[in-house]
Design an enzyme around this catalytic site. Structure first.
Site, PDB file in Angstrom:
ATOM      1  CE1 TYR A  55      -4.109   1.971   0.517  1.00  0.00           C
ATOM      2  CE2 TYR A  55      -2.498   3.484   1.448  1.00  0.00           C
ATOM      3  CZ  TYR A  55      -3.756   3.244   0.926  1.00  0.00           C
ATOM      4  OH  TYR A  55      -4.657   4.273   0.805  1.00  0.00           O
ATOM      5  CD  GLU A  60       8.615   6.259  12.690  1.00  0.00           C
ATOM      6  OE1 GLU A  60       8.374   5.837  11.551  1.00  0.00           O
ATOM      7  OE2 GLU A  60       8.095   7.303  13.143  1.00  0.00           O
ATOM      8  CG  HIS A  61      12.711   8.173  12.829  1.00  0.00           C
ATOM      9  ND1 HIS A  61      11.395   8.573  12.692  1.00  0.00           N
ATOM     10  CD2 HIS A  61      13.011   7.468  11.714  1.00  0.00           C
ATOM     11  CE1 HIS A  61      10.925   8.138  11.536  1.00  0.00           C
ATOM     12  NE2 HIS A  61      11.884   7.452  10.929  1.00  0.00           N
ATOM     13  CD  GLN A  88     -11.710   2.560  -0.564  1.00  0.00           C
ATOM     14  OE1 GLN A  88     -11.853   2.596   0.654  1.00  0.00           O
ATOM     15  NE2 GLN A  88     -11.629   3.665  -1.307  1.00  0.00           N
ATOM     16  CD  GLN A  96      10.546  12.099  10.957  1.00  0.00           C
ATOM     17  OE1 GLN A  96       9.663  11.253  10.929  1.00  0.00           O
ATOM     18  NE2 GLN A  96      11.224  12.450   9.868  1.00  0.00           N
ATOM     19  CD  GLU A 145       2.061 -33.296  26.276  1.00  0.00           C
ATOM     20  OE1 GLU A 145       1.547 -33.465  25.141  1.00  0.00           O
ATOM     21  OE2 GLU A 145       2.860 -32.379  26.518  1.00  0.00           O
ATOM     22  CG  ASN A 192      -6.177   7.146   5.758  1.00  0.00           C
ATOM     23  OD1 ASN A 192      -6.410   5.947   5.963  1.00  0.00           O
ATOM     24  ND2 ASN A 192      -6.833   7.843   4.840  1.00  0.00           N
ATOM     25  CB  SER A 228       6.284  10.258  11.673  1.00  0.00           C
ATOM     26  OG  SER A 228       7.673  10.094  11.585  1.00  0.00           O
TER      27      SER A 228
END
Length: 431
Positions: free
Chosen positions: A129, A327-328, A191, A259, A415, A214, A237
């Protein structure tokens, strides 16, 4: 941007504040996402095209939904040759880095007649994506497609929202062709995720979906997980800069803003042991805000999730860095490599004043798809590993099994699984 003395209470409040940005906190969107996914699962192309018309204003059908070779060739005429050369340089850096991550099948045999091993197999079909519409993210195309290509994925299916004219941004198409995407479709949103997860008349079902999007895309990936695999549920981010008095405040300010400009939920945090640096960074940020184009987004991002934290000691600062698990992470200290050895949790670590975060976004080679919202405590960057699966290999001869068969029978009986025990015992019942 709030400047605070770092205490345990301050750290606790910031961690809670940052967690509010997680896609898991946006339950109000889940019903709408669920409705879209259900419709595409049941009605295929009919629902996919209906939602594309509703959300993107574009009429699509089975023939126009797929990007044609002619459209890709036209895209090449619209991309500057100099930028195309830059894309190709970036591709080479990313490919070389990810080649080093490749794993191979292995087998270990013994004279007693056992063979144990691991068979490594690339995934057959992967969906990528790529956000689109008003913006273009060729870097996202490269970072998600190249590791899949290196891993040996047979077919890479890319989906991306079209613009208002029903076209895909030329730089996105060129990056996709250069990186090795096999098919490209002009659909986006929840979708598109549903189409990849379940398949429609036009879009084939894949086995894994990767790539950012998003909140609707993030929640859709979460919803289809289990029908397909996903890379992660990405949040907004974030950057954290760990700095001491040796850091250049202008560089630090520029990196924090790099960022913060992503969106209003982005997080930019400076943790420092220097009050003087903190003051200078604040001044530099104010100066940059006067000239940078995304000022409104920057100001809201810094107001919502921007912090300058002043720690009494470097040990306290490092502890906070590990708790936030950004993240960074940029380390701009006198000896960044020594500090790096104490870092346990971060998506990507940038060392030294010339290793700014955008270097990793576009060009250096390591992947820029990274864990967010503290998930660097247990998740890793996107890699070749995400596009392979492993099968265990087991082979025993009769002679190899015989010395241990009673042990296995006893284990199974312990068992209460008598059929398990029988499966082994039957092979030696004439003994």
């Amino acid at each position: 941007m709030r400047c605070l003395e770092l205490t345990q209470e301050v750290k606790k409040n910031i961690l809670e504040d940052l967690l509010e940005r997680s896609p898991n906190s946006y339950g109000g969107y889940e019903a709408a996402v669920s409705e879209i996914i259900g419709a595409v699962k049941d009605k295929g192309d009919e629902a996919l095209f209906s939602y594309t018309k509703r959300f993107d204003g574009i009429e699509l059908d089975a023939e126009s939904v797929r990007v044609t070779p002619e459209e890709i060739e036209e895209a090449y005429t619209q991309v500057d040759e100099e930028f195309l050369a830059i894309i190709r340089k970036a591709i080479e850096n990313i490919r070389v880095y990810h080649e080093k991550q490749k794993q191979y099948s292995w087998f270990d045999s013994t004279p007693q007649g056992t063979i144990l091993g691991q068979k490594v197999t690339p995934l057959e079909r992967v969906g990528v994506y790529v956000p689109g519409g008003k913006a273009a993210y060729p870097s996202s195309v490269l970072m998600n497609t190249i590791p899949a290509k290196v891993a040996g994925v047979e077919k890479i299916i890319m989906v991306t929202p079209p613009d208002k004219e029903g076209r895909v941004t030329p730089t996105t198409l060129v990056a996709a062709r250069e990186a090795g995407a096999d098919e490209i479709y002009k659909v986006g949103g929840a979708q598109a995720i549903a189409a990849l997860a379940y398949g429609t008349e036009s879009i084939p079902k894949v086995h894994k979906i990767v790539g950012p999007g998003n909140i609707y895309v993030a929640l859709a990936k979460k919803a289809v997980y289990g029908y397909v695999s996903i890379d992660s549920i990405a949040g907004p981010s974030e950057i954290l800069v760990l700095a001491d008095e040796t850091a250049n405040p202008r560089y630090v300010a520029a990196d924090l803003l790099s960022q913060a400009e992503h969106d209003e939920l982005a997080s930019a945090i400076l943790v420092t042991t220097s009050k003087e640096l903190a003051k200078e960074v604040e001044k530099e940020i104010e100066g940059f805000l006067q000239v940078l184009s995304r000022r409104e987004i920057l100001e809201k991002s810094l107001e919502n999730y921007g912090y300058i934290l002043i720690a009494d000691t470097m040990e306290m600062a490092i502890d906070t860095v590990n708790e936030i698990a950004s993240e960074h992470l940029e380390i701009v200290t006198k000896d960044p490599f020594q500090i790096m050895t104490k870092i346990k949790n971060a998506g990507a670590i940038f060392l030294g004043e010339y290793s700014s975060e955008p270097l990793g976004d576009y060009f250096a080679g390591p992947n820029h798809v990274l864990p967010t919202n503290g998930t660097a405590k247990f998740f890793s960057p996107l890699s070749v590993d995400d596009f392979i699966k492993k099968s265990s290999i087991i082979s025993y001869s009769r002679e190899a099994l015989y010395p241990f068969h009673q042990d296995i029978v006893s284990f199974a009986k312990a068992e209460g699984l008598t059929a398990h025990a029988n499966s082994i015992a039957v092979r030696f019942e004439k003994e």
